[in-house]
Design a protein around this motif. Structure first.
Motif, PDB file in Angstrom:
ATOM      1  N   ASN A 553     -26.594 -37.643 -65.662  1.00  0.00           N
ATOM      2  CA  ASN A 553     -25.514 -37.352 -65.563  1.00  0.00           C
ATOM      3  C   ASN A 553     -25.111 -38.624 -65.167  1.00  0.00           C
ATOM      4  O   ASN A 553     -23.746 -39.129 -65.705  1.00  0.00           O
ATOM      5  N   ASN A 554     -25.380 -39.598 -64.081  1.00  0.00           N
ATOM      6  CA  ASN A 554     -24.686 -40.482 -64.060  1.00  0.00           C
ATOM      7  C   ASN A 554     -24.503 -41.492 -64.945  1.00  0.00           C
ATOM      8  O   ASN A 554     -23.369 -42.285 -65.123  1.00  0.00           O
ATOM      9  N   SER A 555     -25.324 -41.998 -65.829  1.00  0.00           N
ATOM     10  CA  SER A 555     -25.091 -42.583 -67.687  1.00  0.00           C
ATOM     11  C   SER A 555     -24.476 -41.420 -68.287  1.00  0.00           C
ATOM     12  O   SER A 555     -23.863 -43.357 -68.878  1.00  0.00           O
ATOM     13  N   LYS A 556     -23.854 -40.880 -68.267  1.00  0.00           N
ATOM     14  CA  LYS A 556     -22.955 -40.164 -69.069  1.00  0.00           C
ATOM     15  C   LYS A 556     -22.135 -40.721 -69.119  1.00  0.00           C
ATOM     16  O   LYS A 556     -20.404 -40.513 -69.183  1.00  0.00           O
ATOM     17  N   ASN A 557     -21.579 -40.522 -67.734  1.00  0.00           N
ATOM     18  CA  ASN A 557     -20.471 -40.690 -66.196  1.00  0.00           C
ATOM     19  C   ASN A 557     -19.807 -42.354 -66.613  1.00  0.00           C
ATOM     20  O   ASN A 557     -19.343 -42.864 -65.715  1.00  0.00           O
ATOM     21  N   GLY A 558     -20.830 -42.914 -67.427  1.00  0.00           N
ATOM     22  CA  GLY A 558     -20.612 -44.478 -67.357  1.00  0.00           C
ATOM     23  C   GLY A 558     -20.859 -45.197 -65.752  1.00  0.00           C
ATOM     24  O   GLY A 558     -20.874 -46.767 -66.668  1.00  0.00           O
ATOM     25  N   TYR A 559     -21.807 -44.748 -66.003  1.00  0.00           N
ATOM     26  CA  TYR A 559     -23.084 -46.549 -64.942  1.00  0.00           C
ATOM     27  C   TYR A 559     -24.109 -46.925 -65.495  1.00  0.00           C
ATOM     28  O   TYR A 559     -24.544 -46.328 -66.157  1.00  0.00           O
ATOM     29  N   CYS A 586     -32.127 -47.291 -63.372  1.00  0.00           N
ATOM     30  CA  CYS A 586     -32.013 -47.178 -64.748  1.00  0.00           C
ATOM     31  C   CYS A 586     -31.170 -48.205 -65.388  1.00  0.00           C
ATOM     32  O   CYS A 586     -30.008 -48.162 -64.368  1.00  0.00           O
ATOM     33  N   GLY A 587     -31.017 -48.979 -66.515  1.00  0.00           N
ATOM     34  CA  GLY A 587     -30.156 -49.651 -66.748  1.00  0.00           C
ATOM     35  C   GLY A 587     -30.011 -50.924 -66.127  1.00  0.00           C
ATOM     36  O   GLY A 587     -31.853 -51.793 -65.945  1.00  0.00           O
ATOM     37  N   ASP A 588     -29.616 -51.901 -65.764  1.00  0.00           N
ATOM     38  CA  ASP A 588     -29.194 -53.750 -65.869  1.00  0.00           C
ATOM     39  C   ASP A 588     -29.541 -53.531 -63.938  1.00  0.00           C
ATOM     40  O   ASP A 588     -29.095 -52.535 -63.616  1.00  0.00           O
ATOM     41  N   LYS A 589     -31.039 -54.668 -63.493  1.00  0.00           N
ATOM     42  CA  LYS A 589     -30.869 -55.376 -62.410  1.00  0.00           C
ATOM     43  C   LYS A 589     -29.916 -54.904 -61.544  1.00  0.00           C
ATOM     44  O   LYS A 589     -29.608 -54.976 -60.254  1.00  0.00           O
ATOM     45  N   TYR A 660     -32.719 -37.882 -72.520  1.00  0.00           N
ATOM     46  CA  TYR A 660     -31.596 -37.802 -71.635  1.00  0.00           C
ATOM     47  C   TYR A 660     -30.569 -39.388 -71.703  1.00  0.00           C
ATOM     48  O   TYR A 660     -29.953 -39.010 -70.337  1.00  0.00           O
ATOM     49  N   ASP A 661     -30.671 -39.492 -72.721  1.00  0.00           N
ATOM     50  CA  ASP A 661     -29.273 -40.389 -73.094  1.00  0.00           C
ATOM     51  C   ASP A 661     -29.529 -41.709 -72.137  1.00  0.00           C
ATOM     52  O   ASP A 661     -28.438 -41.671 -70.897  1.00  0.00           O
ATOM     53  N   LEU A 662     -30.701 -41.914 -71.907  1.00  0.00           N
ATOM     54  CA  LEU A 662     -30.625 -43.108 -70.517  1.00  0.00           C
ATOM     55  C   LEU A 662     -31.393 -44.111 -70.995  1.00  0.00           C
ATOM     56  O   LEU A 662     -32.508 -44.779 -72.519  1.00  0.00           O
TER      57      LEU A 662
END
Length: 778
Positions: A553-559, A586-589, A660-662
């Motif tokens: 949910n957070n990733s889909k919101n642009g984080y 998840c994602g950037d350090k 999960y689109d992660l």
């Protein structure tokens, strides 16, 4: 509270006690000395008497006086308006050095020789007592003409300021402080006893009546005086200056002096305020006013509020005529509570009343009348008009054993009895094992047995009680529930400090999703009978699925960077509850910045492991194949703390990330009960420099590092502090082998290691690796 030694001496004999001893005693009994000022008149200033006084021939405002100074008669030119023949004065003789540094020398004033100076109080350092020169009187005690003024205790006095706590209203007077000193020094307190010759005096009942309401909690007494030729003595004027207070009229000054001396709240009223026109009888009424305060009223006019203030119209204005002297007492809790409910303007008397004024009204009234009679030609009416509320005595029981236990020392029973008696407490009803103490009304602050013991300690002296080691024998009241709560709170805070955000989910989950990812679920026989919705149809057996949904949910919101953690309950197949902690990155350090050129790197295994370590402390990793399908098969490990498996850490499988689109995601789940929580032990470290050595060994690719580590640990190499892998290398020349570089830290508690010591340790490690695993140096 300001006192002077000479003033205290009127109530207790301090003639044999030095000022230093007096100050130490005041401090030891809890009356903390804030400051001390010694008023000592310089040498060569003597008592004199004006035997002749004539106008100066060349100056209208000067007088030429002949002054007897005992050894001779000196001619002194004086400009004071109150100088006259027969006046006893203070004379600064030739050679005297005044407090301001001026030296008295023979001078000629307008052609007339002058051999000294007649002094005012201010000129000899006593303050602005009165205008003109000092007019000596009998109030300073006995003195001889020619005697040094500095030998008189009034002129050589110590002004002591005491810092009182709010509960010690009983010490807001000279008599109150003397009463405590009487108990401390075991000296009797002097009382002022006046005997009236009632047969020769007109009774006060002929000119005054008092009517009152009931249940006012007020004690009140009146005396009537026909005031005439009142002259305030020098000592009274001096002491009012010393306590830094004064009043406009002489009668008000005398009332203030009596209040400060005895602690009783006194007021002077104009008799005519209470008397109707053409009547000889004055009528005083005592009742509650519109605000509920006990008030003195006459002809529907308020004269005063008891313990609070007096109306100006009822005050004494002239220096002659009939006046009423009133003494009152009202319990401090009564007046303070009323003032909190309804604030009204108050005079300085309220400060005393709200902290506990002196309840022995006769002491203050008799003292005031005695001073007034001694310094005027006034006539006092016989008897008093009074109202006294009956208050029950406060009784406190405390056993000798309790006293000794609270103090921590055994105090002689006779000594305790004497201390309490000297302080005004009645112990006549006590038995052999139990003290039954009747508290005096002036000690309103005494309410329980601990207060009684505090009074005993105060007089015994804390320094006289032998010290004992403190023994803490209290039972630990912290329950397991509190410890669990603190542990959970500690780890939550650590996770938050490390940049993770807390995520909270229902304890329910979707059974289909759990089974799809290979997690165990609750047995059918123990499943939920009536789930809320179909997507929450079972009790969760892991925290991981909930964190994945939240991250999605957070990733889909642009984080671009999602860091979450959760501490919560999970259930096994038998619905047995346990506590787990899970983390997700998840994602950037880091955020985009100049330092990374707007292209931050992605989270990796080592970075995530370090983040987890920041929260749970040091741990080891062991490669493992997880039982579920969320993990990447080549990036999964068990987490071990002191050899015990506490959880797992892994990279999320790419297919799961995609579903999960992660972005690249790492997770871990820990058994919260196994995480360390308790006292931390500090270990000794060496003061000598550590040495570092890197060792590259050739080992089979399929051999795990765990085997190598185990052999090195078992070798128990001397001076080896720690070791860890720093590099791994393989190429075609090594075939099925690889090169592993390990860094060793060596340090001794006894000395700085030399090269031979380091070489010997490294050889021992190589020997163990060769013998156990067939591994050699590259």
């Amino acid at each position: 509270m300001i006192v002077t030694k000479s003033w205290l001496n009127e109530w207790i004999d301090l003639s044999s006690i030095s000022t230093d001893k007096l100050l130490k005693k005041l401090n030891s009994i809890g009356l903390e000395v804030d400051s001390v000022v010694n008023n000592k008149v310089p040498e060569k200033i003597v008592f004199g008497r004006v035997v002749e006084c004539v106008k100066h021939p060349e100056a209208d405002k000067l007088n030429v006086c002949q002054v007897d100074i005992g050894t001779s008669t000196r001619q002194i030119v004086c400009g004071a308006s109150n100088v006259r023949v027969g006046l006893d004065v203070v004379v600064a003789t030739i050679g005297a050095v005044m407090p301001d540094g001026m030296v008295i020398k023979p001078v000629k004033l307008r052609g007339v020789e002058s051999y000294g100076m007649l002094c005012s109080a201010k000129e000899i350092g006593l303050g602005d007592v009165c205008s003109g020169i000092i007019e000596l009187d009998s109030s300073i005690g006995k003195y001889k003409i020619g005697e040094d003024v500095s030998t008189n205790p009034i002129f050589n006095d110590d002004i002591i300021e005491i810092e009182l706590t709010a509960n010690r209203g009983d010490c807001l007077s000279i008599r109150g402080v003397a009463r405590d000193l009487s108990a401390a020094f075991d000296k009797p307190l002097r009382e002022i006893n006046t005997k009236e010759d009632e047969d020769k005096r007109v009774g006060i009942g002929r000119i005054l009546t008092l009517s009152h309401e009931n249940n006012l909690d007020v004690n009140i007494r009146y005396k009537a005086i026909e005031l005439k030729n009142l002259n305030i003595p020098f000592v009274t004027k001096l002491r009012l200056v010393q306590i830094e207070d004064k009043r406009e009229s002489d009668i008000e000054s005398l009332i203030l002096y009596a209040i400060h001396s005895t602690g009783v709240i006194l007021r002077a009223y104009d008799f005519n305020f209470f008397r109707a026109k053409n009547e000889t009888m004055a009528r005083v009424s005592l009742g509650k006013d519109e605000n509920g305060f006990a008030s003195i009223i006459s002809k529907n006019k308020k004269a005063s509020i008891v313990g609070v203030g007096q109306d100006d119209a009822s005050k004494v204005v002239g220096s002659e005529g009939t006046i009423l002297i009133e003494a009152t007492y009202i319990p401090p809790d009564v007046i303070s509570k009323r003032m909190q409910e309804k604030k009204v303007p108050a005079c300085p008397a309220y400060y005393r009343a709200s902290r506990g004024s002196e309840p022995e009204l006769n002491q203050g009234l008799d003292y005031c009348i005695s001073v007034l009679e001694a310094n005027s030609a006034s006539t006092v009416y016989g008897g008093t008009i009074e109202l006294g509320e009956v208050n029950e005595d406060k009784i406190i029981s405390v056993s000798k054993k309790e006293i000794d236990e609270i103090i921590g020392a055994v105090i002689d029973r006779a000594k305790i009895t004497k201390i309490l008696k000297n302080l005004g407490f009645d112990t006549t009803k006590s038995s052999s094992d139990n003290f039954v103490v009747s508290v005096p009304k002036f000690r309103h602050d005494i309410s329980n047995k601990q207060d009684i013991v505090e009074e005993i300690v105060r007089l015994v002296g804390i320094d006289n009680i032998p010290s004992k080691p403190f023994i803490f024998a209290e039972e630990n009241r912290l329950s397991d529930d509190y410890t669990k709560y603190k542990k959970r709170q500690t780890y939550r805070h650590k996770a938050a400090f490390s940049g993770f955000f807390e995520s909270v989910h229902f304890v329910f989950d979707e059974k289909r999703v759990l089974e799809e990812h290979g997690f165990a679920t609750v047995d059918e026989s123990k499943e939920l009978l009536n789930p809320i919705v179909n997507t929450l149809d079972t009790l969760r057996t892991t925290l991981l699925s909930g964190l994945l949904r939240a991250a999605s949910n957070n990733s889909k919101n642009g984080y671009s960077s999602v860091k979450l953690f959760e501490v919560g309950s999970v259930f096994n197949s038998q619905r047995e509850e346990s506590l787990k902690m899970a983390m997700l990155f998840c994602g950037d350090k880091e955020a985009e910045s100049i330092s990374n050129c707007g292209k931050p790197s992605k989270v990796d295994f080592v970075f995530f492991a370090q983040k987890v370590s920041d929260i749970i402390g040091a741990f080891e990793l062991r490669a493992v194949e997880t039982s579920h399908s969320l993990s990447h098969p080549f990036a999964s490990a068990q987490i071990l703390i002191e050899g015990e498996v506490v959880g797992e850490l892994f990279r999320v499988h790419p297919s799961v990330q995609e579903s999960y689109d992660l972005d690249i995601t790492y997770m871990c789940e820990l058994d919260f009960e196994k995480l360390p929580y308790g006292l931390k032990t500090a270990n000794q470290t060496s003061k000598y420099q550590a040495s570092f050595r890197d060792l590259s060994i050739v080992m089979p690719k399929e051999m795990s590092y765990e085997k190598v580590k185990s052999v090195i640990d078992l070798s128990q190499t001397k001076n080896l502090v720690r070791f860890y892998p720093v590099d791994r290398y393989s190429d075609a020349s090594l075939g099925d082998n690889m090169s592993l570089s390990i860094r060793f830290v060596l340090q001794s508690f006894d000395k700085t290691l030399e090269e031979d010591d380091i070489t010997g340790s490294m050889d021992a490690i190589l020997t163990a690796l060769k013998n156990e695993l067939g591994i050699e140096i590259r």
